[in-house]
Design an enzyme around this catalytic site. Structure first.
Site, PDB file in Angstrom:
ATOM      1  CG  ASN A 117      -2.135  -0.894   1.041  1.00 49.15           C
ATOM      2  OD1 ASN A 117      -2.603  -1.123  -0.071  1.00 49.15           O
ATOM      3  ND2 ASN A 117      -2.638  -1.432   2.141  1.00 49.15           N
ATOM      4  CD  GLU A 161      -2.748  -6.822   6.523  1.00 50.18           C
ATOM      5  OE1 GLU A 161      -1.745  -6.586   7.216  1.00 50.18           O
ATOM      6  OE2 GLU A 161      -3.738  -6.074   6.469  1.00 50.18           O
TER       7      GLU A 161
END
Length: 315
Positions: free
Chosen positions: A207, A242
């Site tokens: 990210n 995640e």
């Protein structure tokens, strides 16, 4: 079920020309009447080309005109149209949302009920039954439409509540419900099941370096990979962030660990590694969550990119 719905849709379209054919046999057209049938045929075909979702909006008005036309042709046998009037109200209910469905159905229902009076055949028990049945049929069709609408809303909110919006996988709540059902099966004497918690390694770096759109794309890709590489009957869901979870029915710890190893190796082909914790149900769901989470933590602490089984089972 999709095949059944297509067959029913096809049956509805086959029934329409058959009904027209029967009316032609019973009352052969005279003079200008024969020219009206190609026109109605073109209207029905135009509706058919719009597909199941759009067809009713055109078809409801085409059918209303056609029924009035046949009522005028049949004269003393006008009541035969009553056999087909329910389809008019069902089409209204499917074509429009409420209250427009009510307006469309009431318009054509009123036209059907009043037309025999205009023809001079509005007397007797037959007309009474016919006229009274029209508002009843309309009401039933609209109630059906309302139930369908409410069912659709309920299904939407249920799916929203139990589905992860990004990956389309079951969310944590859905997984917990599935685990509760599986635990109940074990309590009835069936084989135990296992839980695998999978956490993508260094996902924050993805990210930070590549942006959240790339992170979202990777999560969706991992979700598709997991679903495509587990056994039939296994359940894959997004546990949060995640982290993914796999419910493996009728699976002991060693079997679950082997499957987890295959998934760990396969994920490398997507350019990502994962740490996995494995635990088998032993009679307490809270303990199962705790042991699977502890195993995942040890996999992270041990260097990541590995599978670790619960120590309670190994001991």
């Amino acid at each position: 079920m999709e095949g059944l719905y297509r067959a029913l849709y096809l049956l509805a379209w086959i029934g329409l020309p058959l009904g027209v054919g029967l009316q032609l046999l019973a009352h052969p057209p005279r003079g200008w009447e024969g020219w009206a049938y190609p026109l109605f045929g073109l209207l029905f075909l135009a509706a058919l080309r719009r597909g199941p979702k759009e067809a009713p909006r055109l078809l409801v008005h085409a059918l209303g005109c056609y029924l009035l036309f046949e009522m005028a042709r049949a004269r003393e046998a006008w009541w035969v149209v009553g056999f087909w009037s329910p389809s008019l109200y069902l089409l209204s209910a499917f074509a429009y949302p409420l209250p427009w469905a009510l307006l469309a159905g009431a318009f054509w229902g009123g036209a059907l009920a009043l037309f025999p009076l205009w023809l001079g055949h509005g007397e007797g028990v037959i007309y009474g039954h016919f006229a009274l049945s029209q508002p009843v049929l309309l009401a039933l069709a609209l109630l059906l439409a309302r139930f369908r609408e409410l069912y659709g809303q309920t299904r939407f909110w249920k799916e929203q509540a139990l589905t992860d919006p990004l990956t389309g996988l079951p969310n944590r709540r859905a997984l917990e419900m599935a685990l509760e059902r599986e635990a109940a099966r074990v309590e009835r004497g069936e084989e135990p099941f296992s839980l695998v918690l999978l956490d993508l390694d260094d996902f924050k770096r993805v990210n930070d370096e590549k942006g959240h759109p790339e992170g979202d794309r990777l999560l969706k890709e991992v979700g598709r990979y997991l679903v495509g590489h587990v056994r039939k009957g296994d359940l894959v869901g997004r546990w949060g962030g995640e982290e993914f979870a796999l419910l493996l029915p009728k699976t002991h710890g060693e079997q679950a660990a082997r499957l987890a190893e295959r998934l760990r190796e396969g994920l490398k082909g997507l350019g990502v590694t994962a740490s996995l914790g494995v635990a088998t149900y032993g009679g307490d769901l809270a303990d199962l969550y705790r042991r699977a989470d502890q195993a995942l933590y040890r996999a992270k602490e041990g260097g990541k990119d590995r599978v670790v089984r619960s120590t309670a089972e190994l001991g």
